[in-house]
Design a protein around this motif. Structure first.
Motif, mmCIF file in Angstrom:
data_model
loop_
_atom_site.group_PDB
_atom_site.id
_atom_site.type_symbol
_atom_site.label_atom_id
_atom_site.label_comp_id
_atom_site.label_asym_id
_atom_site.label_seq_id
_atom_site.Cartn_x
_atom_site.Cartn_y
_atom_site.Cartn_z
ATOM 1 N N TRP A 36 -20.642 -2.355 -36.244
ATOM 2 C CA TRP A 36 -19.413 -2.292 -37.024
ATOM 3 C C TRP A 36 -18.455 -3.400 -36.609
ATOM 4 O O TRP A 36 -18.125 -3.558 -35.445
ATOM 5 C CB TRP A 36 -18.740 -0.937 -36.835
ATOM 6 C CG TRP A 36 -17.453 -0.810 -37.570
ATOM 7 C CD1 TRP A 36 -16.191 -0.852 -37.063
ATOM 8 C CD2 TRP A 36 -17.308 -0.629 -38.980
ATOM 9 N NE1 TRP A 36 -15.271 -0.710 -38.061
ATOM 10 C CE2 TRP A 36 -15.923 -0.565 -39.248
ATOM 11 C CE3 TRP A 36 -18.197 -0.508 -40.038
ATOM 12 C CZ2 TRP A 36 -15.423 -0.394 -40.529
ATOM 13 C CZ3 TRP A 36 -17.697 -0.328 -41.305
ATOM 14 C CH2 TRP A 36 -16.318 -0.279 -41.545
ATOM 15 N N SER A 37 -18.018 -4.167 -37.586
ATOM 16 C CA SER A 37 -17.028 -5.213 -37.361
ATOM 17 C C SER A 37 -15.675 -4.707 -37.846
ATOM 18 O O SER A 37 -15.516 -4.394 -39.032
ATOM 19 C CB SER A 37 -17.413 -6.486 -38.124
ATOM 20 O OG SER A 37 -16.366 -7.420 -38.082
ATOM 21 N N GLN A 38 -14.719 -4.643 -36.923
ATOM 22 C CA GLN A 38 -13.395 -4.157 -37.308
ATOM 23 C C GLN A 38 -12.620 -5.200 -38.097
ATOM 24 O O GLN A 38 -11.841 -4.848 -38.976
ATOM 25 C CB GLN A 38 -12.603 -3.752 -36.071
ATOM 26 C CG GLN A 38 -13.126 -2.490 -35.432
ATOM 27 C CD GLN A 38 -12.219 -1.987 -34.335
ATOM 28 O OE1 GLN A 38 -11.372 -2.730 -33.836
ATOM 29 N NE2 GLN A 38 -12.399 -0.735 -33.960
ATOM 30 N N THR A 39 -12.824 -6.472 -37.815
ATOM 31 C CA THR A 39 -12.082 -7.501 -38.539
ATOM 32 C C THR A 39 -12.566 -7.625 -39.977
ATOM 33 O O THR A 39 -11.768 -7.869 -40.877
ATOM 34 C CB THR A 39 -12.194 -8.865 -37.838
ATOM 35 O OG1 THR A 39 -13.566 -9.211 -37.723
ATOM 36 C CG2 THR A 39 -11.555 -8.837 -36.475
ATOM 37 N N MET A 40 -13.873 -7.460 -40.197
ATOM 38 C CA MET A 40 -14.410 -7.548 -41.557
ATOM 39 C C MET A 40 -14.481 -6.190 -42.244
ATOM 40 O O MET A 40 -14.722 -6.116 -43.446
ATOM 41 C CB MET A 40 -15.796 -8.188 -41.526
ATOM 42 C CG MET A 40 -15.762 -9.628 -41.060
ATOM 43 S SD MET A 40 -17.374 -10.362 -40.827
ATOM 44 C CE MET A 40 -18.122 -10.163 -42.410
ATOM 45 N N LYS A 76 -19.815 -4.182 -23.343
ATOM 46 C CA LYS A 76 -18.920 -4.613 -22.271
ATOM 47 C C LYS A 76 -17.766 -5.454 -22.815
ATOM 48 O O LYS A 76 -16.634 -5.352 -22.340
ATOM 49 C CB LYS A 76 -19.710 -5.416 -21.241
ATOM 50 C CG LYS A 76 -18.917 -5.806 -20.034
ATOM 51 C CD LYS A 76 -19.776 -6.500 -19.005
ATOM 52 C CE LYS A 76 -18.959 -6.896 -17.801
ATOM 53 N NZ LYS A 76 -19.773 -7.541 -16.766
ATOM 54 N N ALA A 77 -18.038 -6.270 -23.850
ATOM 55 C CA ALA A 77 -16.993 -7.116 -24.435
ATOM 56 C C ALA A 77 -16.002 -6.309 -25.262
ATOM 57 O O ALA A 77 -14.900 -6.769 -25.529
ATOM 58 C CB ALA A 77 -17.627 -8.205 -25.303
ATOM 59 N N GLY A 78 -16.398 -5.105 -25.705
ATOM 60 C CA GLY A 78 -15.489 -4.283 -26.491
ATOM 61 C C GLY A 78 -15.781 -4.322 -27.976
ATOM 62 O O GLY A 78 -14.901 -4.047 -28.783
ATOM 63 N N GLY A 79 -16.989 -4.678 -28.363
ATOM 64 C CA GLY A 79 -17.369 -4.691 -29.771
ATOM 65 C C GLY A 79 -17.928 -6.035 -30.186
ATOM 66 O O GLY A 79 -17.836 -7.027 -29.458
ATOM 67 N N ILE A 80 -18.506 -6.065 -31.382
ATOM 68 C CA ILE A 80 -19.174 -7.275 -31.865
ATOM 69 C C ILE A 80 -18.175 -8.401 -32.104
ATOM 70 O O ILE A 80 -18.487 -9.579 -31.873
ATOM 71 C CB ILE A 80 -20.013 -6.980 -33.137
ATOM 72 C CG1 ILE A 80 -20.840 -8.195 -33.551
ATOM 73 C CG2 ILE A 80 -19.148 -6.516 -34.278
ATOM 74 C CD1 ILE A 80 -21.919 -8.575 -32.595
ATOM 75 N N ASP A 81 -16.961 -8.075 -32.529
ATOM 76 C CA ASP A 81 -15.963 -9.121 -32.803
ATOM 77 C C ASP A 81 -15.564 -9.855 -31.522
ATOM 78 O O ASP A 81 -15.535 -11.085 -31.481
ATOM 79 C CB ASP A 81 -14.731 -8.510 -33.473
ATOM 80 C CG ASP A 81 -15.083 -7.818 -34.777
ATOM 81 O OD1 ASP A 81 -15.896 -8.378 -35.537
ATOM 82 O OD2 ASP A 81 -14.559 -6.720 -35.033
#
Length: 81
Positions: free
Chosen positions: A45-49, A67-72
């Motif tokens: 899931w992409s929050q920005t898109m 670890k980075a906090g999501g794909i974005d």
């Protein structure tokens, strides 16, 4: 660095690629083999898109995405190649 293989260019592999080694039998006869990365087809899931993105992802890359906090955030931190 450019992709080491065409396979790594078609997904999120985070540095993982095919490696080679030996199968060693009981009699210590060695035959060549491949160690393939553990690749899964996943929706992320992409929050920005605000939509699902489908990727071929290694399990190592999935842990790095978490670890980075999501794909974005992962894509923003990953250098372009």
């Amino acid at each position: 660095r450019a992709f080491a293989s065409g396979r790594a260019g078609r997904g999120l592999y985070h540095g993982r690629d095919v490696r080679f080694g030996n199968n060693v039998s009981f009699s210590h006869r060695k035959t060549r083999r491949k160690f393939k990365p553990n690749v899964q087809r996943k929706r992320l899931w992409s929050q920005t898109m605000a939509c699902w993105l489908r990727f071929n992802v290694t399990t190592h890359a999935l842990r790095c995405i978490d670890k980075a906090g999501g794909i974005d955030a992962y894509l923003l931190r990953t250098p372009e190649t």
